[in-house]
Design an enzyme around this catalytic site. Structure first.
Site, PDB file in Angstrom:
ATOM      1  N   GLY A  23     129.286  26.618  22.349  1.00  0.00           N
ATOM      2  CA  GLY A  23     128.795  25.401  21.717  1.00  0.00           C
ATOM      3  C   GLY A  23     127.317  25.124  21.871  1.00  0.00           C
ATOM      4  N   GLY A  25     124.929  27.020  20.632  1.00  0.00           N
ATOM      5  CA  GLY A  25     124.209  27.461  19.433  1.00  0.00           C
ATOM      6  C   GLY A  25     123.715  28.886  19.493  1.00  0.00           C
ATOM      7  CE  LYS A  26     127.891  32.714  23.063  1.00  0.00           C
ATOM      8  NZ  LYS A  26     128.468  31.379  23.330  1.00  0.00           N
ATOM      9  CB  THR A  27     126.799  32.018  16.547  1.00  0.00           C
ATOM     10  OG1 THR A  27     127.769  32.554  17.447  1.00  0.00           O
ATOM     11  CG2 THR A  27     127.003  32.639  15.177  1.00  0.00           C
ATOM     12  CB  SER A  28     122.970  28.552  15.180  1.00  0.00           C
ATOM     13  OG  SER A  28     124.203  27.959  14.870  1.00  0.00           O
ATOM     14  CG  ASP A  50     131.582  33.724  19.770  1.00  0.00           C
ATOM     15  OD1 ASP A  50     132.694  33.508  20.279  1.00  0.00           O
ATOM     16  OD2 ASP A  50     130.686  32.878  19.711  1.00  0.00           O
ATOM     17  CB  THR A 504     131.634  26.830  19.711  1.00  0.00           C
ATOM     18  OG1 THR A 504     130.910  27.563  18.715  1.00  0.00           O
ATOM     19  CG2 THR A 504     131.973  27.774  20.854  1.00  0.00           C
TER      20      THR A 504
END
Length: 585
Positions: A23, A25-28, A50, A504
């Site tokens: 949550g 924001g690592k994917t973003s 992920d 997430t």
């Protein structure tokens, strides 16, 4: 001093790994980095491992594990590895040969041993190690970006010789990662090369992503220390979601900014040694290529007013009244770190005492001095399980037994296995069992955090914990014998699942719910905490963000079969009787 994060303005390596709590924001951040570099003329491969990956939604195209060219971003190829599927295939590879040869109980034990997060992570590492060591990929792409990195714990296990021996499947000492490396013998050299590449500052950068909040920053510190322990020093930190005050007249915006700045000022000293960058808080969801591009380059733009409407939600008063009228005796609050479990447990306890119930509230969180906060009530007993103390005691019990029968190399494996997250849960298991035993007609037990469904199943299937008790203490305590059956009794026990109104955290809470269901443990109520939607903020940025919450709140309402409590975001720390403000809404 923090600088605005601009990938083209920093020293770039071939490989990037993004890691951080769910949550943050690592994917973003990984997607935005990939698009930004590709827009600058670089050839980029983006790979996600992920379990809650939403890359298909982000890019708006079907993705696979081979690589998909993104037509709207020339030069970008995206690979979406499904670690759950990879883990399932891996489990079958390990267990398949034994089916029909071993008793069903032994197979069930093996399956549960291979159901934890450690196995998922190692199965995923098995997949992306191919990408990290493939010379053709290295030559073809300027940059290879991984969304989600292995933890230091996993990487240390891969470096231990004993992890590759039959010792793993033969020794059941009670920790959580039993047997997760069995069947990977043929990949030892590939792993060795992968770990060496990770540790080369000239080749790889590990980017720790956090939010400007206390818990994610502490998690970033822990992850950084774990990685440095094994020689991975090439680290950078990104603070995602830093708010610029857009409406000084809005109390919510002002409180949020102050809360963030306080967290940043109190950031662990250890992190100050790392290059630190920030990404501003954005109003929009980072879906679609346009928004991905804007994330690192464009200031907030007012999002269109959402037409989505919020489904019916309950209040915390409804939840507490239900717990009271159904005579629940054991109440757990469960969820990922940073979602507000401790505050919720304290509030439920306080609410029940106000209805005349005698409550024993216990927590494993040393940061919350609950006795100081709540000892004004005659009906409320507060206790604290010292997790560090329980963990040290449990480790010494396991290691003292192991020293009698194994060599130094195997002992090193056991020591590393005892670092796994599940070990902490097992270590406090006895303390939980003793406290749950106190629940009766005259007293309700409220527990902040508990062993997960997977841990309980692991203990139930392997009976490894029971065996350790027998070795160290003789008879198994009655409290331990009775604990799991009692937790499975829906008339006595309630697990309240706590999450946040974001993608997430909701996905992670769903996996927790599935774990509990596998363990036969009932969960009726869900709590969605820290909702901006209920604050009536006038800040354009926060108002737009609040609209994006509706999708995830409604999803939880559907999952919980209309038993969802929504709690608004509070800008100040709630203590003592001010916890009643949460109940009032």
């Amino acid at each position: 001093m923090m600088e605005l994060y601009k990938p083209t303005h920093i020293e770039l390596t071939k490989y990037f790994f993004f890691t951080g709590k769910g949550g943050v924001g690592k994917t973003s951040a990984a997607c935005a980095t990939a698009v930004n570099l590709a827009d600058g003329g670089k050839t980029v491969m983006l790979i996600s491992t992920d379990p809650a990956s939403n890359l298909q939604d982000v890019f708006g195209v079907e993705l696979d594990n081979k690589g998909t060219l993104i037509s709207t971003v020339p030069g970008l190829t995206v690979v979406n590895l499904d670690p759950i599927e990879v883990s399932r295939e891996y489990k079958e590879k390990v267990i398949g040969p034994y089916k029909g040869l071993l008793p069903e109980a032994a197979i069930a034990s093996m399956e549960e041993q291979l159901s934890g997060s450690c196995t998922v992570e190692i199965a995923a590492f098995n997949e992306f190690s191919h990408y990290l060591t493939d010379e053709a990929i290295k030559d073809k792409y300027d940059h290879v970006i991984f969304d989600t990195a292995p933890t230091g714990h996993t990487l240390r296990m891969l470096q231990l010789p004993s992890a590759w021996s039959n010792f793993i499947s033969e020794n059941t000492h009670g920790a959580s990662c039993l047997g997760q490396l069995s069947g990977l013998e043929e990949n030892k050299q590939m792993y060795k090369n992968a770990v060496e590449t990770l540790a080369k500052p000239s080749m790889t950068t590990v980017i720790l992503v956090a939010r400007p909040e206390k818990t994610p920053l502490l998690e970033a510190k822990r992850a950084s220390e774990e990685l440095k322990d094994i020689g991975i020093n090439n680290q950078t930190i990104i603070i995602n979601g830093v708010m610029d005050l857009d409406n000084p007249e809005d109390e919510v915006a002002l409180n949020l900014c102050n809360k963030q700045q306080q967290a940043l000022q109190n950031m662990p000293d250890y992190l100050h040694s790392l290059p630190t960058y920030y990404i501003p808080l954005r109003a929009y969801n980072v879906y679609g290529v346009d928004n991905i591009r804007k994330m690192l380059t464009a200031d907030h733009v007012s999002a269109p007013e959402s037409t989505a409407t919020l489904n019916k939600v309950d209040s915390l008063t409804d939840l507490i009244r239900d717990l009271f009228t159904t005579h629940k005796k054991v109440i757990f609050t469960m969820g990922k770190g940073g979602v507000g479990k401790t505050t919720l447990a304290a509030t439920i306890a306080l609410g029940l005492t106000r209805m005349g119930t005698k409550v024993h509230l216990t927590t494993t969180d040393p940061a919350h001095h609950l006795k100081f906060l709540l000892d004004s009530s005659q009906n409320l007993k507060i206790s604290h399980i010292d997790e560090a103390q329980e963990l040290a005691k449990y480790k010494e019990e396991v290691l003292s037994k192991a020293r009698e029968s194994v060599g130094d190399a195997d002992l090193a494996y056991i020591e590393e296995d005892l670092r796994s997250p599940c070990t902490q849960e097992i270590a406090v298991f006895r303390a939980f069992a003793d406290i749950v035993e106190q629940a009766d007609e005259d007293q309700v037990i409220v527990i902040d955090t508990a062993p997960t469904g997977h841990t309980l199943l692991l203990l139930d299937a392997t009976q490894s914990y029971h065996k350790e008790i027998q070795k160290s203490q003789g008879d198994i305590p009655e409290s331990v014998k009775r604990l799991l059956p009692r937790l499975r009794d829906a008339t006595e026990t309630e697990v309240v699942i706590v999450t946040l109104p974001e993608a997430t955290p909701v996905h992670e809470a769903m996996r927790l719910s599935e774990d509990l269901e596998r363990a036969g443990i009932h969960s009726k109520w869900w709590v969605v905490n820290s909702s901006l939607y209920l604050t009536n903020t006038k800040s354009p940025l926060l108002k737009a963000k609040s609209q994006s919450e509706v999708e995830w709140i409604n999803k939880v309402v559907a999952i919980s079969l209309d038993h969802t409590v929504l709690i608004k975001w509070h800008g100040t720390e709630l203590k003592g009787n001010s916890l009643l403000d949460i109940i009032k809404g």
